[in-house]
Scaffold this motif. Structure first.
Motif, PDB file in Angstrom:
ATOM      1  N   GLU A 198       0.825  -1.208   0.000  1.00 51.96           N
ATOM      2  CA  GLU A 198       0.000   0.000   0.000  1.00 51.96           C
ATOM      3  C   GLU A 198       0.859   1.257   0.000  1.00 51.96           C
ATOM      4  O   GLU A 198       0.379   2.338  -0.322  1.00 51.96           O
ATOM      5  CB  GLU A 198      -0.949  -0.007   1.204  1.00 51.96           C
ATOM      6  CG  GLU A 198      -2.104  -0.986   1.039  1.00 51.96           C
ATOM      7  CD  GLU A 198      -2.976  -1.097   2.280  1.00 51.96           C
ATOM      8  OE1 GLU A 198      -2.725  -0.347   3.252  1.00 51.96           O
ATOM      9  OE2 GLU A 198      -3.888  -1.929   2.272  1.00 51.96           O
ATOM     10  N   THR A 199       2.150   1.119   0.355  1.00 53.87           N
ATOM     11  CA  THR A 199       3.063   2.273   0.379  1.00 53.87           C
ATOM     12  C   THR A 199       3.902   2.391  -0.893  1.00 53.87           C
ATOM     13  O   THR A 199       4.660   3.354  -1.032  1.00 53.87           O
ATOM     14  CB  THR A 199       4.036   2.178   1.581  1.00 53.87           C
ATOM     15  OG1 THR A 199       5.001   1.127   1.339  1.00 53.87           O
ATOM     16  CG2 THR A 199       3.295   1.910   2.881  1.00 53.87           C
ATOM     17  N   MET A 200       3.799   1.432  -1.809  1.00 55.81           N
ATOM     18  CA  MET A 200       4.727   1.382  -2.941  1.00 55.81           C
ATOM     19  C   MET A 200       4.596   2.558  -3.902  1.00 55.81           C
ATOM     20  O   MET A 200       5.548   2.879  -4.618  1.00 55.81           O
ATOM     21  CB  MET A 200       4.577   0.061  -3.698  1.00 55.81           C
ATOM     22  CG  MET A 200       5.107  -1.142  -2.941  1.00 55.81           C
ATOM     23  SD  MET A 200       6.839  -0.975  -2.429  1.00 55.81           S
ATOM     24  CE  MET A 200       7.667  -0.979  -4.015  1.00 55.81           C
ATOM     25  N   GLU A 201       3.464   3.219  -3.924  1.00 51.66           N
ATOM     26  CA  GLU A 201       3.319   4.381  -4.803  1.00 51.66           C
ATOM     27  C   GLU A 201       4.322   5.474  -4.428  1.00 51.66           C
ATOM     28  O   GLU A 201       4.723   6.285  -5.268  1.00 51.66           O
ATOM     29  CB  GLU A 201       1.886   4.924  -4.745  1.00 51.66           C
ATOM     30  CG  GLU A 201       1.595   5.930  -5.838  1.00 51.66           C
ATOM     31  CD  GLU A 201       0.127   6.310  -5.927  1.00 51.66           C
ATOM     32  OE1 GLU A 201      -0.146   7.347  -6.545  1.00 51.66           O
ATOM     33  OE2 GLU A 201      -0.717   5.583  -5.388  1.00 51.66           O
ATOM     34  N   ALA A 202       4.762   5.483  -3.169  1.00 46.61           N
ATOM     35  CA  ALA A 202       5.725   6.484  -2.714  1.00 46.61           C
ATOM     36  C   ALA A 202       7.063   6.367  -3.436  1.00 46.61           C
ATOM     37  O   ALA A 202       7.847   7.326  -3.448  1.00 46.61           O
ATOM     38  CB  ALA A 202       5.942   6.349  -1.202  1.00 46.61           C
ATOM     39  N   SER A 248      11.600   5.270  -8.926  1.00 48.32           N
ATOM     40  CA  SER A 248      11.619   4.183  -9.912  1.00 48.32           C
ATOM     41  C   SER A 248      11.702   4.735 -11.324  1.00 48.32           C
ATOM     42  O   SER A 248      12.382   4.166 -12.189  1.00 48.32           O
ATOM     43  CB  SER A 248      10.394   3.281  -9.740  1.00 48.32           C
ATOM     44  OG  SER A 248      10.405   2.659  -8.469  1.00 48.32           O
ATOM     45  N   MET A 249      11.041   5.847 -11.568  1.00 50.81           N
ATOM     46  CA  MET A 249      11.143   6.491 -12.880  1.00 50.81           C
ATOM     47  C   MET A 249      12.567   7.001 -13.118  1.00 50.81           C
ATOM     48  O   MET A 249      13.080   6.924 -14.241  1.00 50.81           O
ATOM     49  CB  MET A 249      10.133   7.642 -12.984  1.00 50.81           C
ATOM     50  CG  MET A 249       8.681   7.191 -13.064  1.00 50.81           C
ATOM     51  SD  MET A 249       8.310   6.195 -14.539  1.00 50.81           S
ATOM     52  CE  MET A 249       8.524   7.422 -15.839  1.00 50.81           C
ATOM     53  N   GLN A 250      13.214   7.513 -12.076  1.00 49.17           N
ATOM     54  CA  GLN A 250      14.618   7.936 -12.197  1.00 49.17           C
ATOM     55  C   GLN A 250      15.510   6.736 -12.507  1.00 49.17           C
ATOM     56  O   GLN A 250      16.455   6.843 -13.294  1.00 49.17           O
ATOM     57  CB  GLN A 250      15.075   8.607 -10.909  1.00 49.17           C
ATOM     58  CG  GLN A 250      14.424   9.950 -10.637  1.00 49.17           C
ATOM     59  CD  GLN A 250      14.804  10.504  -9.268  1.00 49.17           C
ATOM     60  OE1 GLN A 250      15.925  10.317  -8.804  1.00 49.17           O
ATOM     61  NE2 GLN A 250      13.872  11.164  -8.612  1.00 49.17           N
ATOM     62  N   LEU A 251      15.210   5.604 -11.882  1.00 52.58           N
ATOM     63  CA  LEU A 251      15.955   4.376 -12.151  1.00 52.58           C
ATOM     64  C   LEU A 251      15.783   3.959 -13.611  1.00 52.58           C
ATOM     65  O   LEU A 251      16.757   3.590 -14.277  1.00 52.58           O
ATOM     66  CB  LEU A 251      15.484   3.265 -11.207  1.00 52.58           C
ATOM     67  CG  LEU A 251      16.048   1.861 -11.442  1.00 52.58           C
ATOM     68  CD1 LEU A 251      17.573   1.852 -11.370  1.00 52.58           C
ATOM     69  CD2 LEU A 251      15.450   0.891 -10.434  1.00 52.58           C
ATOM     70  N   LEU A 252      14.563   4.018 -14.110  1.00 52.44           N
ATOM     71  CA  LEU A 252      14.303   3.681 -15.511  1.00 52.44           C
ATOM     72  C   LEU A 252      15.095   4.598 -16.444  1.00 52.44           C
ATOM     73  O   LEU A 252      15.728   4.133 -17.394  1.00 52.44           O
ATOM     74  CB  LEU A 252      12.809   3.793 -15.808  1.00 52.44           C
ATOM     75  CG  LEU A 252      12.405   3.664 -17.280  1.00 52.44           C
ATOM     76  CD1 LEU A 252      12.758   2.291 -17.832  1.00 52.44           C
ATOM     77  CD2 LEU A 252      10.917   3.963 -17.445  1.00 52.44           C
ATOM     78  N   MET A 256      11.959  -6.600  -5.601  1.00 54.95           N
ATOM     79  CA  MET A 256      11.605  -7.380  -6.792  1.00 54.95           C
ATOM     80  C   MET A 256      10.424  -6.776  -7.532  1.00 54.95           C
ATOM     81  O   MET A 256      10.344  -6.870  -8.759  1.00 54.95           O
ATOM     82  CB  MET A 256      11.335  -8.834  -6.423  1.00 54.95           C
ATOM     83  CG  MET A 256      12.610  -9.623  -6.154  1.00 54.95           C
ATOM     84  SD  MET A 256      13.823  -9.530  -7.521  1.00 54.95           S
ATOM     85  CE  MET A 256      12.934 -10.403  -8.817  1.00 54.95           C
ATOM     86  N   PHE A 257       9.517  -6.140  -6.829  1.00 54.05           N
ATOM     87  CA  PHE A 257       8.436  -5.422  -7.516  1.00 54.05           C
ATOM     88  C   PHE A 257       9.028  -4.322  -8.390  1.00 54.05           C
ATOM     89  O   PHE A 257       8.686  -4.199  -9.575  1.00 54.05           O
ATOM     90  CB  PHE A 257       7.445  -4.826  -6.509  1.00 54.05           C
ATOM     91  CG  PHE A 257       6.427  -3.931  -7.154  1.00 54.05           C
ATOM     92  CD1 PHE A 257       5.307  -4.468  -7.766  1.00 54.05           C
ATOM     93  CD2 PHE A 257       6.615  -2.554  -7.195  1.00 54.05           C
ATOM     94  CE1 PHE A 257       4.375  -3.642  -8.400  1.00 54.05           C
ATOM     95  CE2 PHE A 257       5.694  -1.725  -7.821  1.00 54.05           C
ATOM     96  CZ  PHE A 257       4.570  -2.267  -8.425  1.00 54.05           C
ATOM     97  N   ILE A 258       9.924  -3.521  -7.809  1.00 54.12           N
ATOM     98  CA  ILE A 258      10.560  -2.449  -8.581  1.00 54.12           C
ATOM     99  C   ILE A 258      11.381  -3.039  -9.725  1.00 54.12           C
ATOM    100  O   ILE A 258      11.334  -2.537 -10.857  1.00 54.12           O
ATOM    101  CB  ILE A 258      11.437  -1.573  -7.658  1.00 54.12           C
ATOM    102  CG1 ILE A 258      10.545  -0.782  -6.690  1.00 54.12           C
ATOM    103  CG2 ILE A 258      12.323  -0.629  -8.481  1.00 54.12           C
ATOM    104  CD1 ILE A 258      11.293  -0.074  -5.577  1.00 54.12           C
TER     105      ILE A 258
END
Length: 196
Positions: free
Chosen positions: A23-27, A32-36, A178-180
């Motif tokens: 439930e906190t992963m949106e944070a 994650s976009m920077q990682l991409l 692993m989700f990321i």
């Protein structure tokens, strides 16, 4: 309470902790976009994605490197990626002749270049072998990322992009990593497919 009842309760409690974390992963979306973006830039520049970790994080590093080289969902060409956790001769020779703290640092010095993206996975942020390797990658001019947890430990001040999963349970932190990682694979598939 019987053992079987305790086990059944444990299943539900573990699921609840997993769901609470997710439930906190949106944070972590922006990081994650920077990682991409860093991943795409490295590959566009002729670099590679280098992964490493200890224990379960070593397995995650190998898993994600494989997804890049082989494929995730979409048909595409191979993406340059490797895990520093797979060569048993290097791992054992270095640990025997020198020290386990420098087992990844030595490989970074030998194999990495400024165009690379170097990703260390450490749930605590305090693993010396991860931190020394990321410091070595910084010295080479590579872009460094830490997938970590808890309070980020020392690694949060070493990696150029620390992604700190704010949780104290190792298994939950690894699930978030692993989700990321899987999302990154999916996103890279989409980016690469668009360019082909």
């Amino acid at each position: 309470m019987s053992t079987i009842d305790s086990v059944a309760t444990s299943y539900v409690e573990t699921l609840n902790r997993h769901q609470a974390l997710f439930e906190t992963m949106e944070a972590y979306h922006q990081e994650s976009m920077q990682l991409l973006e860093a991943c795409h830039s490295a590959l566009q520049a002729g670099g590679k994605i280098v992964w490493f970790g200890n224990g379960g994080s070593a397995a995650d590093a190998q898993h994600l490197a494989a997804e890049f080289v082989v494929r995730y969902k979409l048909e595409r060409g191979p993406l340059a990626s490797m895990a520093l956790t797979t060569d048993t001769s290097i791992l054992t020779a270095h640990s025997n002749d020198y020290h386990f703290d420098t087992v990844f640092e030595r490989q970074v010095q030998a194999l990495c270049k400024p165009e690379d993206l170097v990703i260390g996975l450490t749930t605590s942020g305090t693993s010396n072998n991860i931190n020394l390797a990321l410091e070595a990658a910084n010295k080479l001019g590579a872009f460094t990322v830490a997938l970590t947890g808890r309070d980020g430990g020392k690694v949060k001040d070493i990696a150029k992009l620390p992604i700190i999963i704010k949780n104290d349970e190792t298994a939950r932190i690894q699930e978030a990593h692993m989700f990321i990682g899987h999302w990154l694979c999916e996103a890279m598939d989409m980016v690469v497919a668009e360019q082909q």
